[in-house]
Write an enzyme that holds these catalytic residues in place. Structure first.
Site, PDB file in Angstrom:
ATOM      1  N   LYS A  64       6.910 -18.862 -33.893  1.00  0.00           N
ATOM      2  CA  LYS A  64       6.545 -17.437 -33.108  1.00  0.00           C
ATOM      3  C   LYS A  64       6.130 -17.735 -31.818  1.00  0.00           C
ATOM      4  CE  LYS A  64       5.288 -14.977 -37.284  1.00  0.00           C
ATOM      5  NZ  LYS A  64       4.210 -14.893 -38.333  1.00  0.00           N
ATOM      6  N   GLN A 108      -1.829 -13.648 -39.387  1.00  0.00           N
ATOM      7  CA  GLN A 108      -0.964 -14.129 -40.392  1.00  0.00           C
ATOM      8  C   GLN A 108      -1.574 -14.052 -41.984  1.00  0.00           C
ATOM      9  OE1 GLN A 108       2.308 -15.356 -39.549  1.00  0.00           O
ATOM     10  NE2 GLN A 108       2.819 -15.786 -41.714  1.00  0.00           N
ATOM     11  N   ASP A 131       3.008  -5.902 -36.600  1.00  0.00           N
ATOM     12  CA  ASP A 131       3.512  -6.110 -37.648  1.00  0.00           C
ATOM     13  C   ASP A 131       3.805  -4.796 -38.416  1.00  0.00           C
ATOM     14  OD1 ASP A 131       3.673  -8.729 -39.034  1.00  0.00           O
ATOM     15  OD2 ASP A 131       1.479  -8.971 -38.887  1.00  0.00           O
TER      16      ASP A 131
HETATM   17  N1  GUN Z   1       3.127 -13.297 -43.880  1.00  0.00           N
HETATM   18  C1  GUN Z   1       4.313 -13.225 -44.535  1.00  0.00           C
HETATM   19  N2  GUN Z   1       5.200 -12.598 -43.955  1.00  0.00           N
HETATM   20  C2  GUN Z   1       4.358 -12.105 -43.046  1.00  0.00           C
HETATM   21  C3  GUN Z   1       4.533 -11.093 -41.826  1.00  0.00           C
HETATM   22  O1  GUN Z   1       5.663 -10.637 -41.698  1.00  0.00           O
HETATM   23  N3  GUN Z   1       3.232 -10.920 -40.932  1.00  0.00           N
HETATM   24  C4  GUN Z   1       2.189 -11.372 -41.223  1.00  0.00           C
HETATM   25  N4  GUN Z   1       1.290 -11.125 -40.264  1.00  0.00           N
HETATM   26  N5  GUN Z   1       2.073 -12.347 -42.253  1.00  0.00           N
HETATM   27  C5  GUN Z   1       3.097 -12.499 -43.081  1.00  0.00           C
END
Ligand code: GUN
Length: 304
Positions: A64, A108, A131
């Site tokens: 990211k 996350q 998200d």
């Molecule tokens: N963990 C697995 N997929 C995601 C996601 O799309 N966003 C976040 N914040 N955590 C994750």
């Protein structure tokens, strides 16, 4: 849009090239970011919060940050120890909500057991919730109102639309009912006027349901669970799974939730793993960060 590459391995399906479709989207976002800087002196910034040392999460967070820099946006990484308390994390969210340089906040998941993930998600400013997990954004999506949309589901729908620009009237089967993928992708497909079925671990005769699906989204988290003889000939198959299995010579390899070789002989189009949905998730996160920056500052992105 890049549609995909025809495979040359005796399969009938078009392989949906998520990597190049995502690269194209990231290029558009980067061009808009450059315009935002030039015309408004604005640099979108994304705060990524990682608690603990989950190896998979660390890989995601690194990719990211790399994509952010490539798009000309500002990364703000917050790595906290596994022992971090809920109050400490909530205090960080408060600071990030108030920080003008931060357009988006991503915490996350999963979080360690001492932290209530729903409480943390609800503390994020919905305008910065890139998200799309905040109850306000979940509600707006289900009402059909504009909102920040979860990145993986958004990427899935974009990939399906590269094959068939209108999904209206298609029988869509979503396998998996998670808050991150299954439920939001079902909402997005409804908004595209597909007829949507959501299957889960208690669903009876999943194979029969799958055989009726013009569009199948597999988000189960079980390696090669969906077999080739479940696929309707010509169907679009979007595989969200990322599963590590033992391969030849003691090496592990990554496979999806769909038995790719079998399914590609029957489907009309299919996403590979890796190189399908994964890159789109990151690209949609970039897009959401740009959108959040625009909305927070009352400006319009040129091409989005
Ligand atoms: N963990 C697995 N997929 C995601 C996601 O799309 N966003 C976040 N914040 N955590 C994750």
């Amino acid at each position: 849009m890049v549609v995909g590459r025809k495979n040359g391995r005796g399969m009938t399906a078009t392989i949906i090239d998520g990597k190049s479709i995502a690269a194209e989207l990231r290029g558009k976002v980067a061009a808009d970011v450059a315009r935002l800087k030039r015309d408004h002196g604005l640099t979108p910034g994304l705060a990524v919060v990682l608690v603990g040392q989950n190896p998979a999460s660390e890989v995601y967070v690194r990719s990211k940050a790399k994509a952010l820099v490539e798009a000309g946006m500002a990364p703000f990484d917050h790595k906290l120890p596994e022992s971090t308390g809920e109050a400490e994390l909530l205090a960080l969210i408060d600071r990030l909500n108030a920080d003008k340089a931060v357009s988006g906040i991503l915490v996350q998941l999963p979080l360690p057991p001492q932290i209530d993930a729903q409480k943390v998600i609800a503390a994020i400013d919905p305008m910065k919730d890139v998200d799309g997990f905040h109850p306000v954004n979940v509600g707006r999506l289900s009402l059909g109102l504009p909102s920040l949309v979860p990145c993986t589901p958004y990427g899935c729908v974009m990939l399906a639309k590269t094959v068939k620009p209108s999904l209206a009237g298609l029988d869509a089967l979503v396998i998996g009912r998670s808050n991150i993928v299954g439920k939001p992708v079902a909402q997005l497909l409804l908004a595209e006027n597909a007829t949507v079925t959501v299957a889960h671990s208690k669903t009876r005769d999943l194979a029969a349901l799958a055989r009726r699906a013009d569009l199948l989204i597999a988000a189960i988290g079980k390696a090669e669970f969906v077999r080739g003889d479940w696929i309707k000939p010509g169907a679009i198959v979007i595989d969200v799974g990322i599963n590590r299995i033992d391969g030849e010579g003691g090496k592990s390899r990554i496979v999806g939730d769909v038995a790719f070789g079998e399914a590609a002989r029957v489907a009309g189009a299919i996403t590979p793993v890796p190189g399908g949905v994964g890159p789109m998730t990151i690209a949609c996160l970039m897009l959401n960060t740009l959108r959040a920056a625009c909305a927070l500052n009352g400006v319009k992105a040129a091409s989005l």
